[in-house]
Design a protein around this motif. Structure first.
Motif, PDB file in Angstrom:
ATOM      1  N   TYR A 130       0.827  -1.209   0.000  1.00 43.72           N
ATOM      2  CA  TYR A 130       0.000   0.000   0.000  1.00 43.72           C
ATOM      3  C   TYR A 130       0.861   1.259   0.000  1.00 43.72           C
ATOM      4  O   TYR A 130       1.791   1.387   0.801  1.00 43.72           O
ATOM      5  N   ILE A 132       0.144   4.942   0.772  1.00 43.32           N
ATOM      6  CA  ILE A 132      -0.918   5.790   1.339  1.00 43.32           C
ATOM      7  C   ILE A 132      -0.611   7.243   1.032  1.00 43.32           C
ATOM      8  O   ILE A 132       0.498   7.726   1.308  1.00 43.32           O
ATOM      9  N   SER A 289       2.324   1.836   6.389  1.00 42.30           N
ATOM     10  CA  SER A 289       2.351   0.987   5.194  1.00 42.30           C
ATOM     11  C   SER A 289       3.388  -0.128   5.350  1.00 42.30           C
ATOM     12  O   SER A 289       3.120  -1.291   5.026  1.00 42.30           O
ATOM     13  N   GLN A 292       2.191  -2.768   7.798  1.00 44.26           N
ATOM     14  CA  GLN A 292       1.189  -3.637   7.183  1.00 44.26           C
ATOM     15  C   GLN A 292       1.838  -4.578   6.183  1.00 44.26           C
ATOM     16  O   GLN A 292       1.459  -5.754   6.082  1.00 44.26           O
ATOM     17  N   GLU A 429      -2.236   2.363  -4.605  1.00 44.64           N
ATOM     18  CA  GLU A 429      -2.290   3.698  -4.003  1.00 44.64           C
ATOM     19  C   GLU A 429      -3.673   3.920  -3.397  1.00 44.64           C
ATOM     20  O   GLU A 429      -4.694   3.744  -4.057  1.00 44.64           O
ATOM     21  N   VAL A 430      -3.684   4.307  -2.114  1.00 44.94           N
ATOM     22  CA  VAL A 430      -4.956   4.510  -1.405  1.00 44.94           C
ATOM     23  C   VAL A 430      -4.857   5.751  -0.524  1.00 44.94           C
ATOM     24  O   VAL A 430      -3.770   6.164  -0.127  1.00 44.94           O
ATOM     25  N   TYR A 432      -5.775   7.501   3.191  1.00 49.63           N
ATOM     26  CA  TYR A 432      -5.703   6.911   4.537  1.00 49.63           C
ATOM     27  C   TYR A 432      -7.031   6.264   4.914  1.00 49.63           C
ATOM     28  O   TYR A 432      -7.057   5.164   5.474  1.00 49.63           O
ATOM     29  N   GLU A 434      -9.272   4.980   2.942  1.00 42.18           N
ATOM     30  CA  GLU A 434      -9.404   3.738   2.177  1.00 42.18           C
ATOM     31  C   GLU A 434      -8.537   2.635   2.770  1.00 42.18           C
ATOM     32  O   GLU A 434      -8.946   1.467   2.829  1.00 42.18           O
ATOM     33  N   PHE A 435      -7.338   3.001   3.213  1.00 34.88           N
ATOM     34  CA  PHE A 435      -6.424   2.041   3.826  1.00 34.88           C
ATOM     35  C   PHE A 435      -7.029   1.452   5.099  1.00 34.88           C
ATOM     36  O   PHE A 435      -7.066   0.231   5.289  1.00 34.88           O
ATOM     37  N   GLU A 438      -9.954  -0.858   4.253  1.00 33.22           N
ATOM     38  CA  GLU A 438      -9.537  -2.124   3.644  1.00 33.22           C
ATOM     39  C   GLU A 438      -8.865  -3.052   4.654  1.00 33.22           C
ATOM     40  O   GLU A 438      -9.093  -4.254   4.642  1.00 33.22           O
ATOM     41  N   ILE A 439      -8.045  -2.484   5.535  1.00 26.97           N
ATOM     42  CA  ILE A 439      -7.274  -3.317   6.465  1.00 26.97           C
ATOM     43  C   ILE A 439      -8.065  -3.711   7.700  1.00 26.97           C
ATOM     44  O   ILE A 439      -8.049  -4.863   8.135  1.00 26.97           O
TER      45      ILE A 439
END
Length: 441
Positions: A130, A132, A289, A292, A429-430, A432, A434-435, A438-439
């Motif tokens: 990712y 971010i 990132s 993760q 690319e996301v 924050y 979206e990150f 998703e996580i």
């Protein structure tokens, strides 16, 4: 002394240690003679106690102690010389007919052996990496936060704006609450609660229900002066008597603000300020990132690296290793909880050994310097001298616990760099938000 090993299978072995009288007798004799010289036994002068009496009183205890020392030393030396990669510790096998009155002894130990395996970093399905980025919403929020920080409060007579800041005293006699606080109306939850403030003036008292009063219950901790546990789901009525009403005037986005934020002439326009916010956010997001990525690589390597473990041995070892012995069921449960971690330890150890990833002292010293500079920067010390860094690093590296902690952090970074260089990733690319979605959701 004689040591032999029988391999039960690829993951289990039994080591037998035979100890003869000549292995331990000289040492036992010497210790008993020393005891005799110093023994204080009524009826005998010091140093003249009969040896037979000394042997009767101390002989077996000394024998057991010396044989155990010999046994441990011999076993450790054997495992090292044979380069046996064992899991857990050797487990002594019980001997029902063991007799310390004999002159020769045999001891057997069960061993759990580490499996042989290969780690494949060229995976069919690449791990997601990712990147971010700060979106416009986040940049504008940060921009407004900076303007608030360097803005000023202007006194008012009446609350007429949802962005007003209202100071006053919260009270609830039954709960012993009486706390002067300042409430940012933007943090109030719901129109119903917000409307209670609208039109109120200095000296007015408002009755409020604490349940769902704020968007975040943790606001109650500071505003009411209560502890963390009490703040969750607190459902009481409080009175809030207003002492001040203010509106916050945001600082202008001008050169004066830019200089306050980043130093003279480092930023010269709103566009450059936004770029700087994005740049700083990217550095902060990179840590998340990377963490993760490390988590995902770890899970992927565990799932894709197949090998057997000496399961029964490890469960038996888990039963005995703690301060309190576990039942079979407890040991099975503990093994199941720790199996994944053990598998990654073995995978990580193989990657480190096969690729000669090492933490040298100079690496550790440089790493500690960087960590010290980061901490000093938080307190406004931007340019510490090398002597200051060396002095602080020397104190830190004289502490073995700190050395271990920093070494683990540094090795973790070396592993992450190794993965980045040797694995294929799917870049994504996301923002924050979206990150997080998703996580964590």
């Amino acid at each position: 002394m004689n040591i032999t090993r029988e391999n039960i299978d690829e993951l289990n072995a039994v080591v037998k240690v035979d100890i003869a009288k000549e292995d331990y007798a000289p040492k036992v004799e010497k210790i008993l003679k020393d005891y005799r010289k110093n023994a204080n036994i009524p009826g005998f002068r010091k140093g003249h106690v009969p040896m037979g009496m000394v042997k009767k009183q101390y002989g077996q205890a000394v024998l057991v102690d010396e044989v155990n020392k010999l046994l441990q030393d011999a076993l450790n030396k054997y495992l090292t010389e044979e380069k046996l990669d064992v899991l857990g510790n050797p487990i002594p096998k019980e001997q029902e007919d063991f007799d310390w009155n004999k002159e020769e002894y045999s001891f057997e130990f069960e061993l759990g052996l580490a499996p042989e395996f290969e780690v494949n970093l060229d995976l069919e399905k690449p791990v997601t990496k990712y990147n971010i980025v700060a979106d416009e919403k986040m940049v504008n929020t940060q921009l407004e936060s900076m303007q608030k920080q360097y803005g000023k409060l202007i006194s008012k007579d009446e609350v007429d704006d949802e962005k007003d800041i209202v100071a006053g005293t919260f009270k609830n006699e039954e709960e012993g609450i009486e706390k002067e606080s300042s409430v940012e109306l933007e943090k109030i939850n719901g129109k119903k609660n917000l409307n209670k403030f609208m039109g109120s003036k200095v000296g007015d008292t408002i009755k409020l229900k604490t349940k769902n009063l704020f968007k975040d219950d943790h606001q109650l901790i500071d505003l009411l002066g209560i502890d963390h546990d009490k703040a969750h789901d607190l459902d009481i009525e409080v009175e809030f008597t207003i002492s001040e009403v203010n509106k916050r005037e945001l600082a202008d986005l001008d050169q004066e603000l830019f200089d306050k934020l980043f130093g003279k002439d480092k930023v010269k326009s709103v566009t450059e300020l936004k770029d700087k916010i994005k740049e700083d956010a990217a550095k902060q997001f990179e840590q998340q990132s990377d963490q993760q990525l490390m988590n995902d690589v770890t899970e992927t390597l565990i799932d894709n690296t197949k090998f057997e473990l000496p399961k029964e041995f490890l469960q038996k070892w888990i039963r005995t290793v703690g301060e309190k012995p576990l039942t079979e069921e407890e040991a099975v449960e503990e093994y199941e909880k720790s199996e994944k971690g053990l598998r990654y330890q073995l995978i990580e150890g193989k990657i480190i050994n096969d690729n000669k990833l090492e933490v040298q002292f100079e690496d550790l010293k440089a790493f500690s310097h960087e960590k010290i500079k980061e901490q000093m920067a938080q307190f406004g010390q931007m340019n510490p001298s090398e002597k200051e860094l060396d002095d602080i690093a020397s104190r830190i590296l004289s502490n073995q616990d700190e050395v271990k902690r920093l070494s683990e952090q540094l090795m973790n970074e070396k592993l992450l760099d190794f993965y980045k260089e040797n694995m294929k990733f799917e870049e994504k690319e996301v923002t924050y938000d979206e990150f997080v979605k998703e996580i964590y959701q």
